[in-house]
Design a protein around this motif. Sequence first.
Motif, mmCIF file in Angstrom:
data_model
loop_
_atom_site.group_PDB
_atom_site.id
_atom_site.type_symbol
_atom_site.label_atom_id
_atom_site.label_comp_id
_atom_site.label_asym_id
_atom_site.label_seq_id
_atom_site.Cartn_x
_atom_site.Cartn_y
_atom_site.Cartn_z
ATOM 1 N N PRO A 17 0.821 -1.223 0.000
ATOM 2 C CA PRO A 17 0.000 0.000 0.000
ATOM 3 C C PRO A 17 0.853 1.270 0.000
ATOM 4 N N GLU A 18 0.338 2.295 -0.676
ATOM 5 C CA GLU A 18 1.032 3.587 -0.727
ATOM 6 C C GLU A 18 1.283 4.097 0.682
ATOM 7 N N TRP A 19 2.425 4.662 0.880
ATOM 8 C CA TRP A 19 2.867 5.298 2.121
ATOM 9 C C TRP A 19 3.096 4.319 3.267
ATOM 10 N N ALA A 20 3.025 3.007 3.021
ATOM 11 C CA ALA A 20 3.285 2.031 4.087
ATOM 12 C C ALA A 20 4.715 2.149 4.595
ATOM 13 N N GLU A 21 5.610 2.581 3.709
ATOM 14 C CA GLU A 21 7.034 2.647 4.056
ATOM 15 C C GLU A 21 7.399 3.831 4.939
ATOM 16 N N GLY A 22 6.515 4.802 5.059
ATOM 17 C CA GLY A 22 6.776 5.969 5.901
ATOM 18 C C GLY A 22 7.939 6.811 5.400
ATOM 19 N N ARG A 23 8.649 7.455 6.319
ATOM 20 C CA ARG A 23 9.741 8.363 5.955
ATOM 21 C C ARG A 23 11.080 7.658 5.775
ATOM 22 N N PHE A 42 12.017 0.428 6.833
ATOM 23 C CA PHE A 42 10.750 -0.286 6.705
ATOM 24 C C PHE A 42 10.964 -1.646 6.042
ATOM 25 N N VAL A 43 11.702 -1.678 4.911
ATOM 26 C CA VAL A 43 11.905 -2.927 4.183
ATOM 27 C C VAL A 43 12.681 -3.927 5.032
ATOM 28 N N GLU A 44 13.711 -3.477 5.707
ATOM 29 C CA GLU A 44 14.489 -4.383 6.555
ATOM 30 C C GLU A 44 13.593 -5.049 7.597
ATOM 31 N N THR A 45 12.778 -4.267 8.267
ATOM 32 C CA THR A 45 11.879 -4.802 9.287
ATOM 33 C C THR A 45 10.824 -5.707 8.662
ATOM 34 N N PHE A 46 10.223 -5.262 7.567
ATOM 35 C CA PHE A 46 9.172 -6.027 6.891
ATOM 36 C C PHE A 46 9.696 -7.389 6.434
ATOM 37 N N ILE A 47 10.871 -7.424 5.826
ATOM 38 C CA ILE A 47 11.446 -8.687 5.343
ATOM 39 C C ILE A 47 11.731 -9.617 6.518
ATOM 40 N N LYS A 48 12.351 -9.100 7.555
ATOM 41 C CA LYS A 48 12.678 -9.944 8.714
ATOM 42 C C LYS A 48 11.424 -10.522 9.361
ATOM 43 N N GLN A 49 10.366 -9.725 9.458
ATOM 44 C CA GLN A 49 9.143 -10.197 10.097
ATOM 45 C C GLN A 49 8.313 -11.082 9.172
ATOM 46 N N SER A 50 8.181 -10.701 7.928
ATOM 47 C CA SER A 50 7.305 -11.425 6.998
ATOM 48 C C SER A 50 7.912 -12.729 6.507
ATOM 49 N N LEU A 51 9.226 -12.775 6.403
ATOM 50 C CA LEU A 51 9.893 -13.966 5.876
ATOM 51 C C LEU A 51 10.729 -14.638 6.951
ATOM 52 N N ALA A 52 10.268 -14.578 8.197
ATOM 53 C CA ALA A 52 11.033 -15.046 9.354
ATOM 54 C C ALA A 52 11.675 -16.427 9.190
#
Length: 147
Positions: free
Chosen positions: A4-10, A15-25
């Motif tokens: 989704p747009e703006w999910a990545e914030g500032r 954001f990607v580092e955290t998202f990858i670690k959590q989503s692909l644990a």
Amino acid sequence: MGLPEWAEGRSPEDFVETFIKQSLAPISLSTSFAVERAHRIPTKPLPPGAPPRPFIFKVLNYRDRDAILARKMKEIRFDNAQVSLYPDFSTEVQKQRRQFMAVKARLREKGFVYAMIYPARLRIQDGDSVRFFNTPEEVSDWLDRKG
């Protein structure tokens, strides 16, 4: 794709580092896993209801990239949106790979297991043997002979 747009914030890299670690644990990433760059594809403003713009990120270590792309999970979700991960190929490579679309549909219909090999080579599992094809015409001829 699908984030989704703006999910990545500032801070898109964080954001990607955290998202990858959590989503692909379940996948194993290096201890030095880092995202070098991350951004949306720049375009003119999108109309309301339009799908989100593609989000591109570059992982610093190629082994981490390969682990992410080779994950065994079928589905990744973020706030009820399905997110898909694809390697970013040049326009020329995308064009070469697109030429195989029709023969890949035929292979799916016949139940063959196949994969695209970089840059644009098709690998087909045929029983106990593996075959490689450089052009869609070669695949089509082989399928015609196979019956």
